[in-house]
Motif scaffolding. Structure first.
Motif, short mmCIF file in Angstrom:
data_model
loop_
_atom_site.label_atom_id
_atom_site.label_comp_id
_atom_site.label_asym_id
_atom_site.label_seq_id
_atom_site.Cartn_x
_atom_site.Cartn_y
_atom_site.Cartn_z
N TYR A 268 0.84 -1.21 0.00
CA TYR A 268 0.00 0.00 0.00
C TYR A 268 0.87 1.25 0.00
O TYR A 268 0.58 2.23 -0.68
N VAL A 269 1.96 1.19 0.75
CA VAL A 269 2.80 2.38 0.89
C VAL A 269 3.47 2.76 -0.43
O VAL A 269 3.89 3.91 -0.60
N CYS A 270 3.57 1.85 -1.36
CA CYS A 270 4.18 2.18 -2.66
C CYS A 270 3.29 3.11 -3.48
O CYS A 270 3.70 3.57 -4.55
N THR A 286 10.24 2.60 0.31
CA THR A 286 10.30 3.24 1.62
C THR A 286 10.12 4.74 1.42
O THR A 286 10.66 5.31 0.46
N VAL A 287 9.38 5.36 2.32
CA VAL A 287 9.08 6.78 2.18
C VAL A 287 10.37 7.60 2.33
O VAL A 287 11.17 7.33 3.22
N ARG A 288 10.52 8.60 1.46
CA ARG A 288 11.67 9.51 1.57
C ARG A 288 11.25 10.73 2.37
O ARG A 288 10.11 11.18 2.26
N GLU A 439 1.13 -2.54 6.82
CA GLU A 439 1.59 -1.83 5.62
C GLU A 439 2.68 -0.78 5.90
O GLU A 439 3.25 -0.23 4.96
N SER A 440 2.94 -0.49 7.17
CA SER A 440 3.95 0.51 7.51
C SER A 440 5.29 0.20 6.83
O SER A 440 5.73 -0.95 6.81
N CYS A 441 5.94 1.25 6.30
CA CYS A 441 7.23 1.00 5.66
C CYS A 441 8.33 0.89 6.71
O CYS A 441 9.45 0.49 6.42
N GLY A 442 8.02 1.29 7.95
CA GLY A 442 8.95 1.10 9.05
C GLY A 442 9.94 2.21 9.25
O GLY A 442 10.80 2.14 10.13
N LYS A 443 9.82 3.27 8.45
CA LYS A 443 10.84 4.33 8.54
C LYS A 443 10.73 5.17 9.82
O LYS A 443 11.74 5.59 10.37
N CYS A 444 9.51 5.43 10.28
CA CYS A 444 9.39 6.29 11.47
C CYS A 444 8.67 5.57 12.61
O CYS A 444 7.79 4.74 12.40
N THR A 445 9.05 5.95 13.82
CA THR A 445 8.61 5.24 15.02
C THR A 445 7.11 5.36 15.32
O THR A 445 6.47 4.36 15.64
N PRO A 446 6.50 6.56 15.21
CA PRO A 446 5.08 6.65 15.57
C PRO A 446 4.22 5.67 14.77
O PRO A 446 3.27 5.10 15.30
N CYS A 447 4.57 5.46 13.52
CA CYS A 447 3.79 4.56 12.68
C CYS A 447 4.20 3.11 12.90
O CYS A 447 3.36 2.24 13.16
N ARG A 448 5.50 2.84 12.86
CA ARG A 448 5.98 1.45 12.96
C ARG A 448 5.61 0.83 14.29
O ARG A 448 5.02 -0.25 14.35
N ILE A 449 5.93 1.54 15.39
CA ILE A 449 5.66 1.00 16.73
C ILE A 449 4.24 1.35 17.17
O ILE A 449 3.52 0.53 17.74
N GLY A 484 3.42 13.05 14.62
CA GLY A 484 4.82 12.64 14.52
C GLY A 484 5.17 11.75 13.34
O GLY A 484 6.34 11.44 13.14
N SER A 485 4.19 11.34 12.55
CA SER A 485 4.50 10.40 11.45
C SER A 485 5.09 11.15 10.25
O SER A 485 4.72 12.30 9.99
N LEU A 486 5.93 10.45 9.54
CA LEU A 486 6.60 11.07 8.38
C LEU A 486 5.65 11.20 7.19
O LEU A 486 5.76 12.14 6.41
N CYS A 487 4.75 10.26 7.01
CA CYS A 487 3.83 10.36 5.88
C CYS A 487 2.41 10.09 6.34
O CYS A 487 2.16 9.77 7.51
N ALA A 488 1.48 10.19 5.38
CA ALA A 488 0.06 10.10 5.74
C ALA A 488 -0.39 8.70 6.13
O ALA A 488 -1.50 8.55 6.65
N LEU A 489 0.44 7.68 5.92
CA LEU A 489 -0.01 6.34 6.35
C LEU A 489 -0.14 6.32 7.88
O LEU A 489 -1.20 6.01 8.42
N GLY A 490 0.93 6.70 8.55
CA GLY A 490 0.85 6.78 10.00
C GLY A 490 0.06 8.00 10.45
O GLY A 490 -0.68 7.96 11.43
N GLY A 491 0.16 9.09 9.69
CA GLY A 491 -0.46 10.36 10.09
C GLY A 491 -1.98 10.37 9.97
O GLY A 491 -2.65 11.12 10.68
S1 SF4 Z 1 4.29 7.00 8.57
FE1 SF4 Z 1 6.50 6.55 8.70
S2 SF4 Z 1 6.71 4.33 8.95
FE2 SF4 Z 1 4.60 4.80 8.35
S3 SF4 Z 1 4.62 4.45 6.16
FE3 SF4 Z 1 4.96 6.65 6.50
S4 SF4 Z 1 7.18 6.89 6.63
FE4 SF4 Z 1 6.75 4.70 6.76
#
Ligand code: SF4
Ligand SMILES: Cc1cc2nc3c(=O)[nH]c(=O)nc-3n(C[C@H](O)[C@H](O)[C@H](O)COP(=O)(O)O)c2cc1C
Length: 518
Positions: A268-270, A286-288, A439-449, A484-491
């Motif tokens: 999904y993150v792609c 992975t999100v840039r 589906e988290s890409c794992g780049k940032c903590t708020p979303c991954r954890i 705190g999320s880097l992209c809208a998936l976590g945000g």
């Molecule tokens: S919020 Fe962070 S961990 Fe989640 S998909 Fe976006 S960049 Fe990846």
């Protein structure tokens, strides 16, 4: 005399047996010694009628649907080749109330033309936009798109002309146009439908974008679940190239543009633009971090326009009819038409293109006909898995970016998934968190954890453990993910979670909030 019959080659129609229907029609026609020509069109978008078979008669095209292979004998007996009466006869498809209420610009040709035919595309107004674009030149094209008020249809609603101007102004030896056809949102299928039903429109839109910003190469990035769309796009690219509409000196002009179709490995993150670029470059998606924006450093670090299929396919119409014509449709800052996809537990699911401003209630109850189960509607999730669950008491919301945002909801890619009264909102909230954790890409903590902790909290709430304290922690966690999320998936994952909690608090063991009681 050879009779022309249209049977969609759209993935939905095929899933419902369209290929078997074609075989049955061919066999019946042979037995009746009646020559027929079967054209594999796209879908009209009335998905509950698929496979929708259309016969060309003296009256025009007459539709029959949903046709199964078993129905073909009775259709022949009823004289369907002459438009004869049959219980599956729907009359002229364009006069069906579902179609007659629409304003079709992007989908004007979808279901009508043969998607593989360059001549058919041309005969139905194709390449008029590009012809005008060539007379306007890059700055004139961007000005026209600006006048139209077009905003990105992929989710964020960013003004397309601003993005194009940024890339046009960037200095580089190479620039790219990337079409985001990943279409990962739940309940969405408009990108697929247009690629299968009118692929030249996307080629034309990307070509115009290329001329506008000075890009000579384009990529359509789509998913492995879309084999029919990939086939249709690749075929159309070949045909366009053979007709001089891709490659060097397009249509005899000084401009060159060519393109390829690429398939992602499925995540999904792609669909997120920067993860998409990584995937397109052959890396793990992975999100840039931004900046730099893709408009400055995108694909292979070169200035890149990334637009959704629906943004790019709106462009040929904007150029052909003028930006002002397009801007005449819509409300507020949401201009033009939106191809809305009605799905989930709904009676009449399908593609409904209309001007912005129509209410959610009209779409679900009138056009969609309410739930397929016949039970009362409870809520609709709009805008994919990151969109809020909108309860029925907010169904007067007009389809407009700002109106939805004011209710902590989003239009996204225009997908509506309908739920009836049996939907368990605790489970839906849990699902939103679980989806994010998977589906988290794992780049940032708020979303991954955070998403994993969110699922654990939901499990405790569902089990009735320290409900009030866990709800407070969940609300706090949602706030952290939002900010705190880097992209809208976590945000944006908190939006479906919080909407379920706020609108249906009694299901979470909490007292009903005032807002929900309105
Ligand atoms: S919020 Fe962070 S961990 Fe989640 S998909 Fe976006 S960049 Fe990846
Ligand atoms: C997790 C995630 C998934 C996304 N998936 C898609 C998608 O499938 N298709 C799409 O066009 N945009 C998607 N987007 C939005 C893109 O990042 C980007 O905004 C869009 O492609 C820009 O094109 P537009 O301006 O034409 O909308 C997604 C965003 C996020 C955060």
């Amino acid at each position: 005399m050879t009779i022309r019959i249209y049977v969609p080659k759209d993935a939905c129609a095929i899933a419902c047996g369209a290929d078997e229907v074609v075989e049955a029609i061919q066999a019946a026609a042979l037995a009746a010694r009646q020559p027929v020509e079967i054209i594999r069109n796209g879908s009209r978008g009335m998905l509950w009628l698929e496979p929708l078979v259309e016969v060309v008669t003296a009256e025009g095209r007459i539709g029959y649907g949903p046709v199964g292979a078993d129905d073909v004998a009775s259709l022949f007996a009823a004289g369907f080749l002459d438009g004869g009466a049959h219980e599956l006869r729907i009359g002229k498809p364009e006069e069906h109330p579902f179609m007659a209420r629409q304003t079709r610009l992007t989908f004007a040709r979808c279901g009508i033309i043969d998607p593989a035919s360059y001549a058919d595309y041309r005969a139905h107004g194709g390449y008029k936009g590009l012809e005008r674009a060539l007379t306007l030149g890059p700055a004139g094209i961007i000005e026209e798109v600006k006048k139209s008020g077009l905003r990105g249809r992929g989710g964020a609603g960013f003004p397309t002309a601003i993005k194009w101007k940024t890339v046009a102004d960037a200095q580089a030896d190479r620039k790219y146009i990337v079409c985001n056809a990943d279409e990962g949102d739940s309940g969405t299928f408009a990108d697929r439908m247009i690629m299968e039903g009118d692929p030249f429109e996307l080629i034309e839109g990307m070509t115009i974008a290329g001329i506008a910003v000075g890009a000579t190469k384009g990529y359509v990035y789509t998913r492995s679940e879309y084999p029919h769309a990939i086939w249709a796009m690749e075929k159309a690219v070949e045909v366009a190239r053979a007709n001089g509409m891709l490659g060097a000196n397009i249509g005899g002009s000084p401009y060159s543009f060519d393109m390829e179709v690429r398939m992602g490995a499925g995540a999904y993150v792609c669909g997120e633009e920067t993860a998409l670029l990584d995937s397109l470059e052959g890396k793990r998606g992975t999100v840039r971090a931004k900046p730099p924006l893709p408009a400055h450093k995108g694909l292979f670090q070169k200035p890149t326009v990334i637009n959704n299929v629906l943004s790019l396919t709106a462009v040929p119409h904007i150029l052909a009819d003028g930006g002002e014509f397009y801007a005449n449709f819509g409300m507020g800052r949401s201009r033009g038409t939106m191809p809305i996809q009605i799905a989930g537990n709904v009676k009449f699911g399908g593609l409904f293109e209309t001007a912005f401003g129509i209410t959610l209630g009209e779409l679900v109850n009138e056009i969609g006909g309410g739930t397929a189960t016949g039970k009362p509607v409870k809520a609709a999730q709009v805008g994919g898995p990151l969109g809020a669950y909108v309860p029925t008491w907010q169904f007067d919301l007009p389809f407009d970016y700002e109106a939805f945002a004011a209710k902590d909801a989003l239009i996204g890619h225009g997908g509506i998934v309908v739920f009836d009264e049996n939907a368990d909102m605790k489970k839906m909230a849990r699902f939103a968190m679980e989806f994010c954790s998977v589906e988290s890409c794992g780049k940032c903590t708020p979303c991954r954890i955070g998403s994993t902790r969110g699922v654990e909290l939901m499990d405790r709430i569902i089990a009735g453990e320290r409900v009030e304290a866990n709800l407070a922690t969940l609300t706090d966690l949602c706030q952290t993910m939002k900010l705190g999320s880097l992209c809208a998936l976590g945000g944006f994952t908190p939006y479906p979670v919080l909407s379920a909690m706020n609108h249906f608090p009694e299901e979470f063991g909490a007292p009903r909030r005032l807002e929900a009681a309105e």
